[in-house]
Each structure stands twice: as structure tokens, then as C-alpha cells.
Design an enzyme around this catalytic site. Structure first.
Site, short mmCIF file in Angstrom:
data_model
loop_
_atom_site.label_atom_id
_atom_site.label_comp_id
_atom_site.label_asym_id
_atom_site.label_seq_id
_atom_site.Cartn_x
_atom_site.Cartn_y
_atom_site.Cartn_z
CB SER A 146 -0.96 -0.03 1.19
OG SER A 146 -1.89 1.03 1.13
CG ASP A 305 -2.97 3.90 -1.89
OD1 ASP A 305 -3.69 3.69 -2.90
OD2 ASP A 305 -3.03 3.17 -0.89
CG ASP A 307 -2.68 -0.69 -2.79
OD1 ASP A 307 -2.54 0.44 -2.30
OD2 ASP A 307 -3.37 -1.58 -2.26
CG ASP A 309 -6.04 0.37 -1.21
OD1 ASP A 309 -5.26 1.35 -1.14
OD2 ASP A 309 -5.95 -0.61 -0.45
#
Length: 573
Positions: A146, A305, A307, A309
Site C-alpha cells: 500500500s 496511493d 496500489d 485503493d
């Protein structure tokens, strides 16, 4: 087993991967570094596994990845042959070793005869969630850390519904992982043989195209883009992560033409070289977007961000300076827009948020006669409820969000989805522009209607074994300290989620909390104020959440300062 024993086992392993061998040699005379790398197994928890890259049982490397994959493989085998045939879909982000870890995972699963679908290049986490449902697989895995610093990576597991594993399922996988005593002995099949046998299948744009079709449903007022979108300017930064292609395509198919991508942050970069932290929660991540926004006169800045999400948004204030909205503020604006523009709100509609998310959302939902459900922190709990309500029909899901910039408007994904959120936030900003208001002015309208809700978050980072002990000491202090007031506000109740009990301070009466047990403490104060303590499940941090409300901005600001100061006085030195 001592850390010295674990270290010696690795040091004696003749087949240790060369790069790990070199790094192990580098730290062989640094006892503290060796202890931290070997004093425990990197924990596979309810959110999967996340940690620093490097050699050791407490690090992310091909051997700890194989251990996690082996545990998952045994779990799938226990579920039966059909699960093995349905297989697992694997995605990965732009971090160091992400693609290698994805392939290693596929090789371990393939060794058990479990089919894997692996994306040919990096993909956002919500696309992985969607891919599980689209391909009807037994689950999914995404290799990501993340918004953690560059030295981290992670391994996150999804169930057959495309949601992160809820506690019961995660517990079964964790049990399997913990049975594996030696990660160095886990067997992995040959990649070429798996490809030849059809047990490893590479996938590409087919899933993206299906996802983008579903993404059209996020637009509530597609006509306003056609009618008023010509001069609406958007600046977008993927912060060196996975969102660049799909966010741009999502915005373009929604009718937005003036999309300016921050070029320096458009390319995937595992070092995140232009930001101190690739986290859209933090103002510094928007510095380049703000500069470009001023050049083009942007109406909205959006950032995802690594990734993809989490979504952050910044908008201009009255002086033309860009202000980054908090996750609570953006969630409140999205929620109000979704409910106000819904042509026929269902009687059984529900909004879902976490226990550390602002009460602002509950008040807005109530204004539209919509019920709110609280879950523990972590979007997996929201996804779990979406699945439950789909099955039972008890409620119709309308929106889910958490203060840490995670949002879900449509349930074709079952995890927080920054691609959806980017499209929704951009339409939301254009909608309010047609009303002559910026998002900040729209937010002020909501405050005037519902009260001035303000929140803050304080994170204390405490690395290593000693850090973990200090975090637990802080939790123990607040459990033992019988607080009756904080910052001039009376404590009404204490909610201990580890004990699943809520105790009223004035009577001592206790109530059961019907949520999974978690090491979380929440202090409920008078006047809709509160604060909460929670050790992070993915980083070496303890987080303090604060929420206040009053009838004016000034009073809420003062309450927030008093409350934070009062809580900090109880922190052990």
C-alpha cells in the site's frame, strides 16, 4: 527457538538466494539488526502479511512468501478439488520484488495443482478484487505494501467474493501457515512447466475492459459532464503507483477531457522518488499536483496511493490555495451527494463506516433516513457486510468508507476502490461547480446543516521488538487508567474491543460489543466527542483518533486541541 537458532539455520542453508546471502553477510556483525530480522516469524495476520524486505524470518523475501503461499495452498486443498480448479488470481504493484513474489506464489500454488491467473503487469488492488468475481476464482492475492515506505512489501489474501479475508477465514489460513516450521524447505514448481500444463495463465486487458464497463455505473449525473465539463480542469497524480491507466480511462469515459497527469509521478517507481511518503493522506504528496494545479487553474486535484485503493483530493479555497480534504470530509461529501442524487432511496438502505470514522457520516445518513452500521477498522469488515447483505437482502448497500481515504460506492469491487472514488469525486466537484460552489463551500454547507465535526489522527511509530512492547504498554496504561474526563469533556463510556465490552462510567453497567475482538480502546465523550487508540495492523505504529463536534468551527477547533493535549499527558515517557 531463539533468534540465534533461526539465523544459524539461514546462514547454513547452502541454497540461499544470492542477493539475500549478500545482505545477510552485510549485517552478520550487527546483533541488533540480526535479532530484529530473526526474533519471530513475520506475522501472517487477518490482513495478510506486510514487512520490510530483506533476509530473515521477520522480513519479506521469497522464503517467507513461499511459507505464506504454502499455508494458503493447504487451506485451498482442504476446501476440495473444485477450489483447486477454480484457482487463484494474483496481482502486484510497482514495489521492489512485487512481480517476483507474485511468480513465487504461483509456483508454490502450482506445486499443489492449484491453477493461478497472474496479471502480465502491475494492477490496482480494486481490480484484483473485481478479477476474483469476474473469473470466479476461489480467491485472490495482491502483492503490495500500500502506502508504506519503499523498503516494505506485502501479501494480501482475498476470498471468493473478492473481499479481504474476514477473521474466521483468515484464522483458518493463519493456522495452516503457522504449521510450516521451515520456510526454507517449501517446494516451488518450475514456472515453464506450470505454463505448459495450464496451471499458470497470464492475463491482461480483458479484466480491465470488464471493470471499466462496471465503472460507468458510478456516474450519477453523466449529463453534467456533457453540459458543463468543457472548462473543468483535473490534475491527477498516481504517486508512482498502479492507477495511472485506469483512472485516466475511467475519467475519460465519464466525459472528462481536461485531465492533466503529473508527469514526474506518472511512471511506476518503487523508490517513490519525488515524495517523502506515497500517501495521499499527507499534504506533501500533493506538492507537485498543487504546482501543476495552479498552472492550469485546476478545479480539483486527485491522488491515489501506490496500489490505488486510497484516494486523496485537494480543492482551491477562496484565496486560490489548494486545501487537501481529510478522508472524513471527502467521505461526507460523497455520501451526501450519493444520497441526495439517488432518485428512489430504498427503505432498507444502509451506509457502512468504521468505528474510527467521523460521526458526521452517521448524521448525514440519518438526515436522509438511511441507517448506519459501524464495523471494526479495516475495509475487509465493510466488504464482509456487503456480501452478507447481498445474500440475505436485509439491507441494500449504498456507500462504505473509512477515515483513511478508503471509499466504495458500487459493490462490483469488494474492497476500497480509488478508481471508483476518483470518478465519483470528480463528478461531485463538477456538480457543485454548476451550483457556484467549490467542495470547500459545499462542505461548509453541510457543517451549517449538521454541526461542525472535526477529527484528527496522531501516529506514533515505534520500530522493532522494543517498539512493539512500548505500544502494548501504552494500551495497558489506558486500560488501567480510569478516565472520567478528557480535555474538559466528560467520559460517558469506554469501549474495549479486545474484551468486547462497553462500560458506562456513571453506572458501571456493561454491554456486549457484537464485533470481532480487536486490540482497540474507544472513549465515548459528551457532546458527540470521542477518542480511540489502535495499534496498526500493518505498520509499527499506534494510532490515536480524535473526533469532536460543536455548533461553530472555532469551538470545535478548541475542543480538538484540548482533547489531544489531555490524552498526550497520559502517554508513558
Amino acid at each position: 527457538m531463539t533468534w540465534q537458532t533461526s539465523y544459524q539455520r539461514w546462514n547454513d542453508f547452502d541454497l540461499l538466494e544470492k542477493e539475500l546471502r549478500d545482505k545477510l553477510t552485510e549485517i552478520q556483525s550487527d546483533e541488533q539488526s540480526l535479532e530484529d530480522a530473526f526474533y519471530k516469524n513475520l506475522e501472517f495476520g487477518t490482513g495478510g502479511m506486510r514487512g520490510k524486505l530483506g533476509p530473515g524470518t521477520n522480513r519479506m523475501n521469497i522464503y517467507t512468501i513461499r511459507r505464506a503461499a504454502e499455508g494458503l495452498a493447504r487451506y485451498i486443498e482442504k476446501r476440495g478439488e473444485a477450489w483447486k480448479q477454480n484457482g487463484i488470481v494474483i496481482a502486484y504493484d510497482n514495489r521492489h520484488m512485487s512481480q517476483e513474489f507474485a511468480v513465487e506464489t504461483a509456483k508454490v500454488l502450482g506445486n499443489h495443482g492449484i491453477k493461478t491467473y497472474v496479471f502480465t503487469s502491475l494492477r490496482p488492488t480494486p481490480v484484483l478484487s473485481y478479477a476474483v468475481r469476474y473469473l470466479y476464482t476461489a480467491g485472490g492475492i495482491v502483492i503490495t505494501a500500500s502506502h508504506n515506505p519503499p523498503e516494505y512489501n506485502g501479501f494480501k489474501v482475498y476470498n471468493e467474493d473478492g473481499g479481504q479475508l474476514p477473521p474466521a477465514e483468515a484464522g483458518a489460513v493463519i493456522e495452516m501457515v503457522n504449521q510450516i516450521e521451515n520456510e526454507l524447505e517449501v517446494e516451488a514448481a518450475d514456472q515453464a512447466e506450470l505454463e505448459a500444463e495450464g496451471l499458470l495463465e497470464w492475463i491482461d486487458e480483458k479484466v480491465d475492459e470488464a471493470y471499466l464497463k462496471e465503472l460507468r455505473s458510478v456516474n450519477l449525473n453523466p449529463h453534467i459532464t456533457h453540459d458543463a465539463g468543457d472548462d473543468f480542469q483535473v490534475v491527477f497524480t498516481p504517486l508512482h503507483g498502479t492507477a495511472n491507466v485506469l483512472v485516466r480511462k475511467g475519467l475519460e469515459q465519464a466525459g472528462f477531457e481536461n485531465i492533466h497527469v503529473v508527469a514526474e509521478q506518472a511512471e511506476a517507481d518503487p523508490e517513490f522518488s519525488t515524495v517523502a511518503s506515497p500517501n495521499p493522506e499527507e499534504h506533501q504528496a500533493f506538492e507537485m499536483a498543487i504546482a501543476q494545479g495552479k498552472e492550469v487553474g485546476a478545479d480539483i486535484l486527485i491522488g491515489t496511493d501506490p496500489d490505488a485503493d486510497r484516494l486523496g483530493v485537494a480543492v482551491p479555497d477562496a484565496n486560490g490555495e489548494y486545501q487537501v480534504l481529510t478522508g472524513n470530509q471527502l467521505g461526507a461529501l460523497m455520501l451526501d451527494y450519493l444520497l441526495s442524487q439517488h432518485l428512489d432511496l430504498p427503505d432498507n438502505g444502509i451506509m457502512i463506516k468504521t468505528i474510527v470514522t467521523s460521526e458526521f457520516g452517521r448524521t448525514i445518513a440519518s438526515y436522509y433516513n438511511i441507517e448506519t452500521l459501524d464495523t471494526l477498522t479495516g475495509f475487509k469488515f465493510i466488504g464482509e457486510k456487503v456480501r452478507e447483505y447481498e445474500r440475505t437482502g436485509e439491507h441494500e448497500f449504498l456507500f462504505g468508507y473509512e477515515e483513511s481515504y478508503g471509499f466504495l460506492a458500487k459493490d462490483f469491487a469488494r474492497d476500497k476502490d480509488a478508481v471508483q472514488a476518483a470518478v465519483l469525486a470528480t463528478e461531485l466537484a463538477l456538480f457543485w461547480k454548476t451550483k457556484g460552489k467549490t467542495l470547500l463551500q459545499a462542505l461548509d454547507t453541510l457543517y451549517q446543516r449538521h454541526g461542525y465535526y472535526m477529527e484528527d489522527l496522531q501516529s506514533i511509530k515505534l520500530d522493532g521488538k522494543q517498539g512493539a512492547e512500548k505500544i502494548q504498554a501504552i494500551m495497558d496504561t489506558f486500560r488501567e487508567e480510569k478516565l472520567t474526563e478528557a480535555g474538559g469533556l466528560k467520559v460517558l463510556a469506554v469501549e474495549d474491543y479486545e474484551k468486547s465490552r462497553r462500560q458506562k462510567i456513571d453506572t458501571g453497567e456493561e454491554e456486549e460489543i457484537t464485533l470481532p475482538a480487536a486490540n482497540v480502546l474507544k472513549f465515548v465523550l459528551e457532546d458527540d466527542c470521542w477518542f480511540c487508540l489502535r495499534p496498526s495492523g500493518t505498520e509499527p505504529k499506534i494510532k490515536f483518533y480524535y473526533g469532536v463536534k460543536s455548533s461553530s468551527k472555532e469551538e470545535s477547533q478548541q475542543r480538538l486541541v484540548r482533547l489531544k493535549n489531555a490524552v498526550e499527558e497520559y502517554l508513558p515517557q
